[in-house]
Scaffold this active site. Structure first.
Site, PDB file in Angstrom:
ATOM      1  N   HIS A 271       0.839  -1.208   0.000  1.00 41.21           N
ATOM      2  CA  HIS A 271       0.000   0.000   0.000  1.00 41.21           C
ATOM      3  C   HIS A 271       0.872   1.256   0.000  1.00 41.21           C
ATOM      4  O   HIS A 271       0.572   2.231  -0.683  1.00 41.21           O
ATOM      5  CB  HIS A 271      -0.867   0.064   1.263  1.00 41.21           C
ATOM      6  CG  HIS A 271      -1.866  -1.031   1.395  1.00 41.21           C
ATOM      7  ND1 HIS A 271      -1.766  -2.022   2.345  1.00 41.21           N
ATOM      8  CD2 HIS A 271      -3.005  -1.283   0.703  1.00 41.21           C
ATOM      9  CE1 HIS A 271      -2.798  -2.832   2.234  1.00 41.21           C
ATOM     10  NE2 HIS A 271      -3.561  -2.420   1.254  1.00 41.21           N
TER      11      HIS A 271
ATOM     12  N   GLN B 174      -8.145  -7.872 -10.219  1.00 42.13           N
ATOM     13  CA  GLN B 174      -8.873  -6.683  -9.751  1.00 42.13           C
ATOM     14  C   GLN B 174      -8.456  -5.456 -10.575  1.00 42.13           C
ATOM     15  O   GLN B 174      -9.286  -4.649 -10.988  1.00 42.13           O
ATOM     16  CB  GLN B 174      -8.591  -6.445  -8.267  1.00 42.13           C
ATOM     17  CG  GLN B 174      -9.062  -5.099  -7.756  1.00 42.13           C
ATOM     18  CD  GLN B 174      -8.928  -4.959  -6.252  1.00 42.13           C
ATOM     19  OE1 GLN B 174      -9.753  -5.449  -5.519  1.00 42.13           O
ATOM     20  NE2 GLN B 174      -7.887  -4.282  -5.788  1.00 42.13           N
TER      21      GLN B 174
HETATM   22  O1  PAF Z   1      -7.751  -4.112  -2.952  1.00 40.65           O
HETATM   23  C1  PAF Z   1      -8.462  -3.764  -1.997  1.00 40.65           C
HETATM   24  O2  PAF Z   1      -7.988  -3.487  -0.908  1.00 40.65           O
HETATM   25  C2  PAF Z   1      -9.973  -3.696  -2.191  1.00 40.65           C
HETATM   26  O3  PAF Z   1     -10.432  -4.700  -3.030  1.00 40.65           O
HETATM   27  C3  PAF Z   1     -10.476  -2.324  -2.646  1.00 40.65           C
HETATM   28  C4  PAF Z   1      -9.948  -1.966  -4.028  1.00 40.65           C
HETATM   29  C5  PAF Z   1     -10.058  -1.253  -1.659  1.00 40.65           C
HETATM   30  C6  PAF Z   1     -12.013  -2.312  -2.730  1.00 40.65           C
HETATM   31  O4  PAF Z   1     -12.583  -2.559  -1.486  1.00 40.65           O
END
Ligand code: PAF
Length: 296
Positions: A38, A156
Site C-alpha cells: 500500500h 482486480q
Molecule cells: O484491494 C483492496 O484493498 C480492495 O479490493 C479495494 C480496491 C479497496 C475495494 O474494497
C-alpha cells in the site's frame, strides 16, 4: 496542509467544492491494514498529483459468506500514522452507515467470463461485483484523476481498468509492482494470519512463480512450456503438506484466457500471466507474475 481525516460523504463533498475541484487528485482505495505494498501506491499518489487521498473501508459486499470479513485486520491508528508520515493529504475513513445506508439494490458487475468465472472469480463468486460496486461509489465520491492499484490483485486491476473504459469513467488507472518480503512472499494484509510453519511454507508460492518463469522463457515451444510449467508448479506446491491449490493459471495476461496456437501467429512476443491461489490452513493467498515471452 496536514493530514485531514474525513468520515462523512457530505463533508468530503463540501471540502471538494471549496478546495479540491481544480486539483489533480491521486487516489488509493484500501481496506486498511497497510503494508509496504500500500505504501508504494501511496507514495506514487503523493509524488504525481496535487493531492493524495486514501480511503479505508473494509467492504462487506466483496467478501463471501465463509470468508474473513469479521477477522480482517483493522489497524486504523497505525494506518493513519503511516499516512501522515507519507504526507497523505486526506484519509477518507468511512463506514457501512455512510456507504450502504440502506440495502444496496444497484450493483456494478461485469458479464465477461474474465470476471465471472476465471481465476479468483471462480472461487469467490460475487467478489468482483462487490469490488466494482465499491470502487465506483468511491470514484463518484472522491472524483480522482488517477487511481492506483497493486499488481498483486492483478485480476482486480484488470476489472477496474476495463470498467472505467467501458463505463466512460474519467479516471486514469495505474498498476504498481508487487512488493515482496526478502524471501519473496508478496506483502499482503492476510500474511498476519499465517502461523510460523505456514509462513515458512508460503515462500513456495514465489518459488513456483520463478520456476514457471524459467520454464516459460526456455527455448522450447511456448505451448509445451506452459503445459510443463503448470505440471512442475503443481508438483512443487503439492510437495508441501500445508498448501492446497485453489488454482494455477498460465494464460494470456490481458484476457486471462488460455493461450492457443492462433494467439502466437504473427507475434514477436506475448505477455503470459502466471497466477496462483493456494490455501494455507484457513488463509487464502494469491500471487502472480507477468512474463514477456519471445516467440520464435
Ligand atoms: O484491494 C483492496 O484493498 C480492495 O479490493 C479495494 C480496491 C479497496 C475495494 O474494497
Amino acid at each position: 496542509m496536514g493530514l485531514k481525516i474525513i468520515k462523512k460523504i457530505e463533508d468530503y463533498k463540501n471540502f471538494y467544492k471549496d478546495f479540491l475541484y481544480n486539483k489533480k487528485i491521486g487516489f488509493v482505495p484500501t481496506m486498511g491494514a497497510l503494508h509496504e505494498g500500500h505504501l508504494s501506491l501511496l507514495k506514487k499518489a503523493k509524488e504525481n498529483n496535487d493531492v493524495a487521498i486514501m480511503s479505508i473501508f473494509v467492504n462487506p459486499i466483496q467478501f463471501g459468506e465463509n470468508e474473513d470479513f469479521d477477522k480482517y485486520p483493522r489497524t486504523i491508528e497505525k494506518d493513519i500514522f503511516l499516512a501522515e508520515k507519507l504526507g497523505i493529504d486526506i484519509v477518507f475513513y468511512t463506514d457501512e452507515n455512510e456507504l450502504y445506508p440502506q440495502k444496496q439494490t444497484f450493483f456494478v458487475s461485469s458479464d465477461s467470463i474474465m470476471f465471472t468465472s476465471r481465476l479468483c472469480a471462480n472461487t469467490r463468486k460475487n467478489h468482483f461485483k462487490g469490488v466494482a460496486t465499491i470502487v465506483t461509489k468511491l470514484f463518484n465520491i472522491i472524483k480522482p484523476n488517477v487511481a492506483y492499484f497493486g499488481q498483486k490483485d492483478y485480476q482486480q486491476f484488470l476489472l477496474i481498468k476495463n470498467m472505467v473504459k467501458e463505463l466512460n469513467m474519467d479516471v486514469n488507472i495505474q498498476m504498481c509492482p508487487i512488493i515482496r518480503e526478502e524471501d519473496g512472499l508478496a506483502k499482503s494484509s492476510r500474511n498476519i494470519y499465517l502461523k510460523d510453519k505456514e509462513r515458512q511454507e508460503a515462500t513456495i508460492l514465489y518459488k513456483a512463480l520463478k520456476l514457471g518463469e524459467k520454464i516459460l522463457t526456455s527455448s522450447q515451444d511456448l505451448l509445451d512450456n506452459i503445459k510443463l510449467a503448470k505440471e512442475e508448479i503443481e508438483n512443487l506446491i503439492n510437495s508441501s503438506k500445508l498448501l492446497k491449490i485453489d488454482y494455477i493459471s498460465i494464460c494470456n495476461a490481458s484476457l486471462l484466457e488460455e493461450i492457443t496456437k492462433k494467439d502466437l501467429e504473427k507475434k514477436n512476443s506475448i505477455n503470459v500471466l502466471i497466477a496462483i491461489a493456494v490455501y494455507i490452513g484457513n488463509t487464502r493467498l494469491i500471487d502472480n507474475e507477468i512474463v514477456s515471452v519471445k516467440i520464435n
